[in-house]
Design a protein around this motif. Structure first.
Motif, PDB file in Angstrom:
ATOM      1  N   UNK A  66       0.836  -1.196   0.000  1.00 12.15           N
ATOM      2  CA  UNK A  66       0.000   0.000   0.000  1.00 12.15           C
ATOM      3  C   UNK A  66       0.873   1.249   0.000  1.00 12.15           C
ATOM      4  N   UNK A  67       0.515   2.184  -0.846  1.00 10.23           N
ATOM      5  CA  UNK A  67       1.234   3.450  -0.913  1.00 10.23           C
ATOM      6  C   UNK A  67       2.219   3.547  -2.057  1.00 10.23           C
ATOM      7  N   UNK A  68       2.532   2.414  -2.681  1.00  9.43           N
ATOM      8  CA  UNK A  68       3.484   2.492  -3.787  1.00  9.43           C
ATOM      9  C   UNK A  68       2.812   2.926  -5.083  1.00  9.43           C
ATOM     10  N   UNK A  69       1.500   2.729  -5.188  1.00 11.97           N
ATOM     11  CA  UNK A  69       0.780   3.188  -6.368  1.00 11.97           C
ATOM     12  C   UNK A  69      -0.566   3.758  -5.957  1.00 11.97           C
ATOM     13  N   UNK A  70      -1.251   4.373  -6.869  1.00 11.85           N
ATOM     14  CA  UNK A  70      -2.529   5.004  -6.582  1.00 11.85           C
ATOM     15  C   UNK A  70      -2.523   6.429  -7.110  1.00 11.85           C
ATOM     16  N   UNK A  71      -3.397   7.270  -6.576  1.00  7.78           N
ATOM     17  CA  UNK A  71      -3.467   8.651  -7.040  1.00  7.78           C
ATOM     18  C   UNK A  71      -2.177   9.413  -6.762  1.00  7.78           C
ATOM     19  N   UNK A  72      -1.617   9.236  -5.602  1.00 11.89           N
ATOM     20  CA  UNK A  72      -0.356   9.882  -5.226  1.00 11.89           C
ATOM     21  C   UNK A  72       0.667   8.808  -4.887  1.00 11.89           C
ATOM     22  N   UNK A  73       1.235   8.156  -5.900  1.00  7.70           N
ATOM     23  CA  UNK A  73       2.146   7.046  -5.614  1.00  7.70           C
ATOM     24  C   UNK A  73       3.425   7.513  -4.943  1.00  7.70           C
ATOM     25  N   UNK A  74       3.919   6.694  -4.031  1.00 10.57           N
ATOM     26  CA  UNK A  74       5.187   7.012  -3.389  1.00 10.57           C
ATOM     27  C   UNK A  74       6.333   6.713  -4.335  1.00 10.57           C
ATOM     28  N   UNK A  75       6.200   5.659  -5.110  1.00  9.74           N
ATOM     29  CA  UNK A  75       7.268   5.234  -6.009  1.00  9.74           C
ATOM     30  C   UNK A  75       7.550   6.336  -7.032  1.00  9.74           C
ATOM     31  N   UNK A  76       8.749   6.898  -6.979  1.00 14.66           N
ATOM     32  CA  UNK A  76       9.101   7.976  -7.903  1.00 14.66           C
ATOM     33  C   UNK A  76       9.191   7.476  -9.338  1.00 14.66           C
ATOM     34  N   UNK A  77       9.541   6.226  -9.503  1.00 15.72           N
ATOM     35  CA  UNK A  77       9.601   5.627 -10.844  1.00 15.72           C
ATOM     36  C   UNK A  77       8.192   5.525 -11.433  1.00 15.72           C
ATOM     37  N   UNK A  78       7.231   5.223 -10.586  1.00 20.41           N
ATOM     38  CA  UNK A  78       5.854   5.043 -11.033  1.00 20.41           C
ATOM     39  C   UNK A  78       5.211   6.347 -11.489  1.00 20.41           C
ATOM     40  N   UNK A  79       5.704   7.467 -11.011  1.00 23.94           N
ATOM     41  CA  UNK A  79       5.124   8.748 -11.434  1.00 23.94           C
ATOM     42  C   UNK A  79       5.307   8.971 -12.933  1.00 23.94           C
ATOM     43  N   UNK A  80       6.249   8.255 -13.539  1.00 28.70           N
ATOM     44  CA  UNK A  80       6.501   8.370 -14.980  1.00 28.70           C
ATOM     45  C   UNK A  80       5.647   7.384 -15.784  1.00 28.70           C
ATOM     46  N   UNK A  81       4.973   6.477 -15.089  1.00 28.72           N
ATOM     47  CA  UNK A  81       4.210   5.411 -15.742  1.00 28.72           C
ATOM     48  C   UNK A  81       2.731   5.524 -15.387  1.00 28.72           C
ATOM     49  N   UNK A  82       1.905   4.817 -16.166  1.00 34.87           N
ATOM     50  CA  UNK A  82       0.471   4.796 -15.870  1.00 34.87           C
ATOM     51  C   UNK A  82       0.183   3.997 -14.603  1.00 34.87           C
ATOM     52  N   UNK A  83       0.788   2.820 -14.490  1.00 39.58           N
ATOM     53  CA  UNK A  83       0.662   1.980 -13.293  1.00 39.58           C
ATOM     54  C   UNK A  83       1.796   0.964 -13.263  1.00 39.58           C
ATOM     55  N   UNK A  84       1.794   0.133 -12.248  1.00 39.19           N
ATOM     56  CA  UNK A  84       2.880  -0.828 -12.037  1.00 39.19           C
ATOM     57  C   UNK A  84       3.056  -1.804 -13.199  1.00 39.19           C
ATOM     58  N   UNK A  85       1.983  -2.108 -13.899  1.00 41.16           N
ATOM     59  CA  UNK A  85       2.080  -3.097 -14.980  1.00 41.16           C
ATOM     60  C   UNK A  85       2.944  -2.602 -16.138  1.00 41.16           C
ATOM     61  N   UNK A  86       3.260  -1.312 -16.171  1.00 45.30           N
ATOM     62  CA  UNK A  86       4.143  -0.769 -17.202  1.00 45.30           C
ATOM     63  C   UNK A  86       5.606  -0.736 -16.751  1.00 45.30           C
ATOM     64  N   UNK A  87       5.843  -1.018 -15.480  1.00 47.51           N
ATOM     65  CA  UNK A  87       7.191  -0.949 -14.917  1.00 47.51           C
ATOM     66  C   UNK A  87       8.038  -2.130 -15.408  1.00 47.51           C
ATOM     67  N   UNK A  88       9.263  -1.858 -15.819  1.00 49.02           N
ATOM     68  CA  UNK A  88      10.147  -2.916 -16.327  1.00 49.02           C
ATOM     69  C   UNK A  88      10.461  -3.954 -15.249  1.00 49.02           C
ATOM     70  N   UNK A  89      10.554  -3.521 -13.995  1.00 48.87           N
ATOM     71  CA  UNK A  89      10.818  -4.455 -12.901  1.00 48.87           C
ATOM     72  C   UNK A  89       9.636  -5.400 -12.707  1.00 48.87           C
ATOM     73  N   UNK A  90       8.438  -4.858 -12.702  1.00 49.47           N
ATOM     74  CA  UNK A  90       7.218  -5.666 -12.566  1.00 49.47           C
ATOM     75  C   UNK A  90       7.140  -6.688 -13.707  1.00 49.47           C
ATOM     76  N   UNK A  91       7.382  -6.241 -14.916  1.00 46.72           N
ATOM     77  CA  UNK A  91       7.311  -7.127 -16.087  1.00 46.72           C
ATOM     78  C   UNK A  91       8.344  -8.238 -15.979  1.00 46.72           C
TER      79      UNK A  91
END
Length: 101
Positions: A66-91
């Motif tokens: 909780x807190x890594x994604x959502x409206x105000x994501x903590x993850x600074x990398x995620x701020x550049x992406x739509x959501x976690x499913x676009x993250x290279x690490x997640x993939x």
């Protein structure tokens, strides 16, 4: 088959211990080789030490914290992406899990 040396009868306890030892022989090596999201993405320490995934030691499953994604994501990398499913690490992690099946 593992047997008790004195009676030549199988020893279930010893068999279980030896099986567990063999099963976990490389486990710690494999765990050490696995990198967390902050290592792969390269998060600076001042960001990482406040990250919910880092604090909860969930670096291999950061998208579940909780807190890594959502409206105000903590993850600074995620701020550049739509959501976690676009993250290279997640993939990468999802691909590894699919291969293990």
């Amino acid at each position: 088959m593992i047997v008790d040396e004195e009676s030549k009868v199988p020893c279930p306890a010893r068999m279980a211990i030896e099986w567990l030892e063999s099963a976990f022989t490389n486990w710690s090596k494999e765990k050490a080789e696995q990198k967390s999201c902050w290592q792969v993405i390269g998060c600076p320490f001042n960001i990482r030490c406040k990250c919910p995934a880092f604090v909860n030691r969930a670096g291999r499953r950061c998208w579940l914290v909780a807190g890594t994604m959502g409206e105000n994501p903590f993850c600074t990398h995620l701020t550049k992406l739509k959501d976690c499913t676009e993250c290279s690490f997640y993939i990468e992690i999802k691909c590894i899990k699919e291969q293990d099946k």
